[in-house]
Design a protein around this motif. Structure first.
Motif, PDB file in Angstrom:
ATOM      1  N   ALA A  58      17.700  68.667  58.017  1.00  0.00           N
ATOM      2  CA  ALA A  58      16.647  69.770  57.881  1.00  0.00           C
ATOM      3  C   ALA A  58      17.439  71.129  57.851  1.00  0.00           C
ATOM      4  O   ALA A  58      17.149  72.028  57.039  1.00  0.00           O
ATOM      5  CB  ALA A  58      15.668  69.810  58.837  1.00  0.00           C
ATOM      6  N   THR A 114      14.507  63.524  53.226  1.00  0.00           N
ATOM      7  CA  THR A 114      13.123  64.162  53.706  1.00  0.00           C
ATOM      8  C   THR A 114      13.175  65.474  54.099  1.00  0.00           C
ATOM      9  O   THR A 114      12.831  66.155  53.968  1.00  0.00           O
ATOM     10  CB  THR A 114      12.033  63.123  54.264  1.00  0.00           C
ATOM     11  N   GLY A 143      12.078  68.555  52.964  1.00  0.00           N
ATOM     12  CA  GLY A 143      11.152  69.236  53.540  1.00  0.00           C
ATOM     13  C   GLY A 143      11.443  70.662  54.133  1.00  0.00           C
ATOM     14  O   GLY A 143      10.836  71.610  54.030  1.00  0.00           O
ATOM     15  N   THR A 158       7.350  67.653  53.643  1.00  0.00           N
ATOM     16  CA  THR A 158       8.065  66.629  54.270  1.00  0.00           C
ATOM     17  C   THR A 158       7.778  65.414  53.696  1.00  0.00           C
ATOM     18  O   THR A 158       8.157  64.435  54.240  1.00  0.00           O
ATOM     19  CB  THR A 158       7.890  66.936  55.481  1.00  0.00           C
ATOM     20  N   SER A 194       7.212  67.815  61.457  1.00  0.00           N
ATOM     21  CA  SER A 194       6.887  69.197  61.240  1.00  0.00           C
ATOM     22  C   SER A 194       6.947  69.828  62.558  1.00  0.00           C
ATOM     23  O   SER A 194       7.438  71.129  62.397  1.00  0.00           O
ATOM     24  CB  SER A 194       5.454  69.062  61.018  1.00  0.00           C
TER      25      SER A 194
END
Length: 249
Positions: free
Chosen positions: A91, A143, A147, A153, A183
């Protein structure tokens, strides 16, 4: 604090963004996916993509008390934890893209990604192979990257879960728990890269109530016997969100 409250309450487009938040929560509650697919194309009409991403991540805190407690009873803990861990590691790179990319380009990327996801879902794409740990880790990593960059996401993991051979209840639970936890885990990473700004915090906190109300109502409406109806309704709303959110100008 007063300045933050005033800036949030006078934010341009606040009312429609809160309405979009309720709709996103409603879809998430009964379908187990689709919140970001609806929220991001529409919310970025009024607020910058970094603010929208951080605001939605904050809103996801509501899901921890509205829909996750029921879903966690049906989740597959090991595979889901593996995917969350892989997504968490990638991420930061996605968030860097969010921080440095052109906002208009990000809006086009979001709209295109949502449209492609919707097309695959409506086409009923499926795979027959049983995914191993390596496959799950790759899906989680993809992802996290997507995201972090777009706030979406859902697309990769939704296609992975819904395209497999698992039961509808297990797929819904796995997707819902994965998306909610990821999240929440995005929040400290957004803060470290300076994207958890005052406007994002104010918007996210204000969105907690409509998001919680929508997801609670959506969960109450969910009936496994009517899964096809709910899924078709979600597809329609996502399609409308794509059309409304395309940056034509």
């Amino acid at each position: 604090m007063q300045d933050l409250i005033h800036a949030t309450l006078t934010m341009p487009g606040l009312v429609p963004v809160l309405c979009v938040t309720f709709l996103a929560g409603l879809i998430y509650g009964f379908a187990g996916f689709g919140a970001a697919l609806v929220y991001m194309p529409l919310a970025t009409i009024w607020v910058a993509p970094p603010v929208a991403v951080a605001g939605l991540a904050l809103s996801a805190l509501a899901s921890l008390v509205t829909v996750v407690p029921r879903a966690v009873r049906q989740v597959e803990p090991g595979p889901t934890a593996l995917m969350i861990g892989a997504a968490f590691l990638t991420a930061p790179l996605g968030i860097w893209v969010l921080r440095t990319a052109d906002p208009l380009a990000l809006r086009w990327m979001m709209s295109a990604l949502v449209a492609l996801t919707l097309a695959a879902l409506m086409a009923g794409w499926r795979y027959s192979a049983v995914p191993g740990r390596g496959t799950r880790a790759l899906v989680g990593a993809a992802t996290g990257m997507v995201g972090g960059a777009t706030g979406l996401t859902g697309p990769v993991v939704i296609l992975f879960h819904l395209g497999g051979q698992g039961s509808a209840a297990a797929n819904r639970a796995n997707t819902l728990v994965f998306l909610t936890v990821l999240s929440v885990l995005l929040l400290p990473q957004l803060a470290l890269q300076g994207l958890l700004s005052g406007p994002a915090i104010g918007l996210g906190l204000l969105q907690l109530l409509p998001y919680a109300a929508g997801s609670r109502l959506g969960q109450a409406l969910f009936d496994p016997a009517r899964e096809k109806l709910y899924r078709q309704s979600a597809y329609l709303l996502i399609a409308l969100a794509v059309l409304a959110g395309i940056p034509w100008q």
